[in-house]
Enzyme design. Structure first.
Site, PDB file in Angstrom:
ATOM      1  N   TRP A 173     115.722 -72.161  23.278  1.00 52.56           N
ATOM      2  CA  TRP A 173     115.082 -73.084  24.472  1.00 52.56           C
ATOM      3  C   TRP A 173     116.563 -73.570  24.721  1.00 52.56           C
ATOM      4  CZ3 TRP A 173     112.738 -70.853  27.977  1.00 52.56           C
ATOM      5  CH2 TRP A 173     111.772 -69.516  27.667  1.00 52.56           C
ATOM      6  N   ASP A 179     112.485 -81.107  27.795  1.00 58.98           N
ATOM      7  CA  ASP A 179     111.249 -79.889  27.613  1.00 58.98           C
ATOM      8  C   ASP A 179     110.516 -79.989  27.088  1.00 58.98           C
ATOM      9  OD1 ASP A 179     110.194 -77.356  27.759  1.00 58.98           O
ATOM     10  OD2 ASP A 179     112.253 -76.153  27.454  1.00 58.98           O
ATOM     11  N   LYS A 196     101.412 -72.552  27.806  1.00 56.81           N
ATOM     12  CA  LYS A 196     101.184 -72.960  26.914  1.00 56.81           C
ATOM     13  C   LYS A 196      99.328 -73.903  26.395  1.00 56.81           C
ATOM     14  CE  LYS A 196     106.047 -71.794  26.579  1.00 56.81           C
ATOM     15  NZ  LYS A 196     105.766 -70.672  26.389  1.00 56.81           N
TER      16      LYS A 196
END
Lengths: 371, 371
Positions: free
Chosen positions: B108, B183, B207
């Site tokens: 990511w 993030d 999530k």
């Protein structure tokens, strides 16, 4: 006890009760998968099948030609106001793509051209602002640029209630290679449209397609690859197309609901049947408004939207009384947009004729008791 | 008959059954409104109350200080990879904001720094790529720029399973005025976090928050107003903040589901209780993996993610057999990300301890029969 009102919201808007009932039924377990749609990996076979079916059904309903891509994106039409120029002003001929033409026919095209000015010179080819956006300018009134990167229109103005029932022919105007770009948010799927006459059609889902948070972009494939370098990858149509709308995690549940709506539209008989139904609804409502001196509707008859019907009480002091009485009868969200005032009835695909008839009954009754 | 499996998807991920049941119950009629949440105008009082409650509950759960704004946006963390630099490199001191620092600890953060290069010079302050992203670089390994516009980290790497249990102190590193941007997509709300140590926290909802298609951005208010001129208005944090996440039509249904999740979290006892539960789940799973020679887990013990647990069978020829047996037992979506292979169990807030215990039972059984 559950009761459903008639909901005239301009968007997010009423959805078919059948669709919502199926979604409720499948919420905790979709087709025996042991999980709901909201909980599925977007890359698993279950969701991939939902996505593929939704794309295929939309392609069938709108008769989208093979050389067009259907993209499921995020951000709504307002985001696309920036993403349109970002995606159409770059590429190999970027140096020639400096100007875009806009036809301004209501609040939404005003916003579109304003946002585009961040990225290019904007030529207002025509505007009916001086007439309070009550009609559409005919093509012989348009003053197009010599070689614009694209020409942008809004084919149904949700706030002003103005709808195109004709498609501009840029070839006849001497611009055969210039793509026509249309914001179709608030009337897509209300009737058949000839997609091949457009370069790009785009819209937020929250009127005739499904929940807010989903944006549909239908783009001719030769227009992919023209993005400006500053375009975020997640919003670059070419990247989205190459990844079949899965470059970033798509709004999976909204796509699922849209897919249920597409299936419902097919069961209704597709867009030809919807058009007949929508014509009947619009004629019922405009017919009554025309017959009355108590109400007025401002838009020229040849471009009155079948989806969004703005109207006014001649005595605006009665507005609150009117709205309160409507709510009491289960006729919801009739207040006009704050920028124009008055009333607005949005009568999208999911609004049955019975809802419009109930509204007309109330209009008649209110006129009788307050006229 | 409805059956619920244990769903280990990395996202979109399992949601609490209670939340889904309530959503199903309210699908056609929310609190007697005569319409479902999906059908409400985002500007009507019903949805405004849903939005306000969701924001207030998230603020309470995470103890977000008053000088931070909570924004509900679209596009996911992948879109924010562009929107972060777009929103932080402009403003009055734009000429000094040319470089951003990135700490690269997994897939990511690799994507984040790559996208940022469109908008600025990127300095990789540290990277563990040479070690296959199996640990976190300590701050004394970081080589920060002199005056970066911001420093970006990914506090939980969903694919590589690496989690920060400490917060970098940029003040101690000589950069007291540089915002730390994180993030937090895949572990937000899994435990208390000190928001005041960050300039910006952002994450996709799919999530621990709710459905995909919703992005949460928590930004310190002095950082608003730094957008580059090319930033689309719909994604300009200042404009989004000034319009209370209603500049464009927000993803209303996703916000509603997120709100139900926030209420569920409060009923569980908030983030302190969730942390205890998540610790117990992680200890149960890593404990078994550590005790076995049949499986291996690659990440250093001090930075093993409590949310995403990648693991491998020593004999990878057994992978398909393992996954088939898992599915038969109702243990779903355990296949590792294609970029790293093997297995991954994502055990977010909605995964009960019983689900992890069922997985450990299966791991033990599979080892016994195939070891």
């Amino acid at each position: 006890m559950m009761t459903r009102a008639f909901n005239f919201s301009a968007g997010p808007a009423a959805l078919p009760a059948e669709v919502l009932a199926q979604a409720a039924e499948e919420m905790l377990d979709w087709h025996g998968a042991g999980m709901g749609v909201m909980e599925m990996s977007h890359r698993g076979r279950e969701f991939m099948s939902i996505l593929a079916q939704a794309q295929a059904d939309l392609r069938e309903l709108l008769a989208v030609p093979d050389n067009y891509r259907i993209l499921f994106m995020q951000g709504g039409a307002l985001a696309e106001n920036a993403l349109i120029p970002m995606n159409l002003l770059g590429g190999e001929r970027a140096s020639e793509r400096r100007t875009a033409d806009y036809v301004v026919t209501g609040s939404w095209s005003v916003k579109s051209q304003k946002e585009a000015r961040k990225y290019c010179d904007v030529n207002i080819a025509a505007s009916t602002e001086a007439e309070q956006f009550t009609r559409l300018p005919a093509m012989d009134e348009w003053q197009l640029s010599k070689d614009p990167a694209y020409v942008h229109i809004c084919t149904n103005e949700t706030i002003h209630g103005v709808e195109y029932f004709w498609t501009p022919d840029l070839g006849a105007a001497g611009l055969p290679n210039v793509p026509l770009v249309a914001d179709v948010s608030s009337h897509i799927l209300s009737r058949p449209m000839d997609v091949s006459k457009f370069g790009v059609m785009y819209g937020g889902a929250q009127k005739n397609i499904g929940p807010s948070g989903l944006t549909v972009v239908i783009v001719r494939d030769d227009l992919l690859g023209r993005a400006l370098p500053v375009t975020p990858s997640a919003f670059d149509w070419k990247i989205v197309a190459e990844n079949d709308s899965m470059f970033n995690t798509p709004p999976t549940y909204a796509i699922y609901i849209a897919g249920l709506v597409f299936q419902w539209l097919k069961r209704q008989g597709g867009l030809v049947a919807m058009e007949a139904q929508n014509k009947a609804k619009a004629e019922c409502l405009y017919g009554y408004l025309d017959s009355s001196d108590f109400y007025r509707t401002p838009v020229a008859k040849d471009c009155r939207s079948r989806m969004n019907v703005p109207f006014f009480l001649h005595d605006e002091a009665l507005n609150e009384t009117f709205l309160t009485g409507a709510r009491e009868r289960g006729l919801l969200q009739l207040k006009g947009h704050k920028s124009v005032g008055g009333m607005r009835a949005s009568i999208y695909n999911a609004m049955p004729l019975a809802g419009v008839e109930a509204l007309v009954d109330y209009l008649r009754e209110f006129e009788r008791s307050h006229g």
